[in-house]
Design a protein around this motif. Structure first.
Motif, PDB file in Angstrom:
ATOM      1  N   SER A  42       0.829  -1.213   0.000  1.00  0.00           N
ATOM      2  CA  SER A  42       0.000   0.000   0.000  1.00  0.00           C
ATOM      3  C   SER A  42       0.862   1.263   0.000  1.00  0.00           C
ATOM      4  N   ILE A  43       0.475   2.209  -0.831  1.00  0.00           N
ATOM      5  CA  ILE A  43       1.234   3.470  -0.915  1.00  0.00           C
ATOM      6  C   ILE A  43       1.311   4.175   0.436  1.00  0.00           C
ATOM      7  N   HIS A  44       0.216   4.118   1.208  1.00  0.00           N
ATOM      8  CA  HIS A  44       0.218   4.906   2.446  1.00  0.00           C
ATOM      9  C   HIS A  44       1.204   4.354   3.484  1.00  0.00           C
ATOM     10  N   LEU A  45       1.754   3.170   3.226  1.00  0.00           N
ATOM     11  CA  LEU A  45       2.749   2.619   4.149  1.00  0.00           C
ATOM     12  C   LEU A  45       4.150   3.173   3.874  1.00  0.00           C
ATOM     13  N   TRP A  46       4.260   4.041   2.870  1.00  0.00           N
ATOM     14  CA  TRP A  46       5.573   4.556   2.471  1.00  0.00           C
ATOM     15  C   TRP A  46       5.711   6.052   2.706  1.00  0.00           C
TER      16      TRP A  46
END
Lengths: 121, 358
Positions: B336-340
């Motif tokens: 998931s993008i939001h984990l980066w």
């Protein structure tokens, strides 16, 4: 052309054509599989202004009015446990092509249905 | 159709590649305000009662809705978020405006001020879907929500929602070490309230939760949450409650389809975009600043959508991270993008590999 494979692929993966998702901390939405209902008279003329109520397992979950094309569109969860039915009512009397007899249609198994309404005598 | 997980994984990769190539916008978050009536310990946006930056006006939101109606298909669905969207005085006007344009809208709420009158106004404004947060039994929910009345209010809101004729409604729970063992009791509470859909999240390691270890599940605790879903999904489904893991975090297909109805696919920037309360354009609302790709006040959204979202779709930047050496990289593609955070060597959390020991 390649998009043609999307729906069958999704069905193979999930057992459903329906793409329901809730993005991250968002609310669930069905991105595919609308229920499109089109109402016409006996001469294939679209009927505007009909009230269409959508029932999910007999609970009224939405309603809308047919547009110029005689159409309304609903998005639903489309899961095995749900049954969908629409009731179509003429609520404007003689306006928009005359007065028509109300009709109930089960739309569980279909994403598009054309409903022909009979005129009241 | 029974297919081996590896075949399913390949088919899913093909499916995702089609979706990415098309990148048809279907789901638009609009953060109508960052104001909030709670001060939750885990708030990913660090929302408060007052906001320190100028927010888009109601007229601006109307113009934005006009733009999307004219530029994109009417099948684009709007999700009003915050902050607490019910804190916006014009939420009904904005919702009704979307509905009158022939499009659908939804809302995520903490339920604190969702009473019968407000729910009726939302329904009259054409709301299509509501998600309510419930983060535990009374003590735990109130602790996390930092308010002694939060649970009672959410409970009332849940009951109102369950008995309403809104098309889609679900409950979301942020799972933390404090409520992990309450999950069966929460499930039973939802069943008592006739709720049919329940989604479980880990708490996002961002905003106020970023460095709070008390809130973040460890790798083992996360596996425990997954096992809860796997073991109890069928039993609760038989009682009318469908449990799903949220869209966060890639998992191997054999596990994924046991915890989700649809396999993992981070659609941020693929079919999902967000406009934040200051006009920022990004994928999902909780994406880190490095993934903010424009501002609606000065950029043409469709130009941004076509030209600046490659960091979401192609993810070439992952080649510079530790993930490239992982055996799951080809399928997971960075999860998931939001984990980066852009520039990081690894995500904030991985569901398959314990990053604290790797």
């Amino acid at each position: 052309m390649i998009s043609f494979f999307k729906k069958p692929l999704h069905y193979i993966l999930t057992g459903s054509f329906s793409v329901v998702f809730a993005a991250c901390y968002g609310a669930p939405m069905n991105l595919e599989n609308p229920k499109l209902i089109k109402a016409t008279d006996g001469n294939s003329t679209p009927i505007k202004g009909l009230k269409v109520s959508l029932f999910e397992n007999r609970l009224n979950i939405n309603e809308a009015y047919t547009d110029q094309d005689g159409s309304v569109e609903f998005y639903v969860q489309q899961k095995e446990m749900y049954d969908y039915e629409v009731t179509i009512e003429d609520v404007d009397g003689e306006e928009n092509g005359g007065e028509f007899i109300n009709k109930d249609v089960n739309v569980t198994e279909t994403s598009f249905v054309e409903v022909v309404l009979e005129k009241k005598n | 159709m029974k297919l081996k997980p590896k075949i399913k994984q390949s088919l899913h990769s093909f499916y995702k590649s089609i979706e990415i190539k098309e990148h048809k916008l279907s789901y638009l978050f609009i953060e109508i305000t960052q104001k909030c009536n709670l001060d939750c310990l885990h708030c990913g946006s660090d929302c408060k009662a007052e906001v320190n930056h100028p927010e888009l006006t109601t007229d601006s939101w109307f113009k934005i809705i006009d733009y999307f109606e004219q530029t994109y298909s009417k099948s684009v669905a709007f999700v009003l978020t915050g902050g607490e969207p019910l804190m916006h005085p014009d939420i009904y006007k904005i919702g009704r405006y979307i509905k009158e344009k022939g499009m659908r809208w939804a809302m995520v709420t903490n339920g604190i001020i969702l009473n019968e009158r407000r729910l009726t106004k939302l329904i009259d404004s054409g709301i299509y879907s509501i998600t309510l947060s419930l983060d535990g039994l009374k003590e735990t929910h109130n602790w996390l929500r930092n308010n002694k009345n939060a649970f009672d209010r959410a409970n009332i809101a849940m009951s109102l929602l369950a008995n309403s004729n809104i098309a889609f409604k679900d409950i979301v729970t942020c799972v933390s070490p404090k409520n992990l063992h309450e999950l069966p009791d929460i499930a039973n509470l939802l069943i008592e309230n006739k709720i049919k859909e329940w989604r479980l999240f880990r708490i996002f390691p961002s905003g106020r939760a970023k460095n709070n270890k008390e809130l973040n599940l460890t790798f083992e605790q996360t596996q425990e949450m997954l096992q809860f879903i796997i073991k109890s999904k069928k039993a609760f489904m038989a009682k009318g409650l469908n449990i799903n893991l949220s869209c966060e975090g890639w998992l191997p297909m054999q596990t994924d389809l046991k915890v989700r109805d649809q396999p993992f696919f981070c659609r941020a920037g693929v079919s999902i975009a967000s406009i934040l309360s200051d006009g920022t354009i990004t994928g999902c609302t909780n994406n880190h600043e490095g993934f903010h790709v424009g501002n609606i006040l000065k950029d043409n959204f469709s130009v941004v959508w076509e030209n600046r979202f490659d960091i979401f779709r192609k993810r070439e930047w992952l080649a510079k991270t530790d993930c490239k050496n992982c055996k799951h990289f080809k399928q997971c593609n960075g999860s998931s993008i939001h984990l980066w955070e852009m520039g990081d060597k690894k995500p904030k959390f991985c569901y398959e590999v314990d990053l604290t020991v790797s």
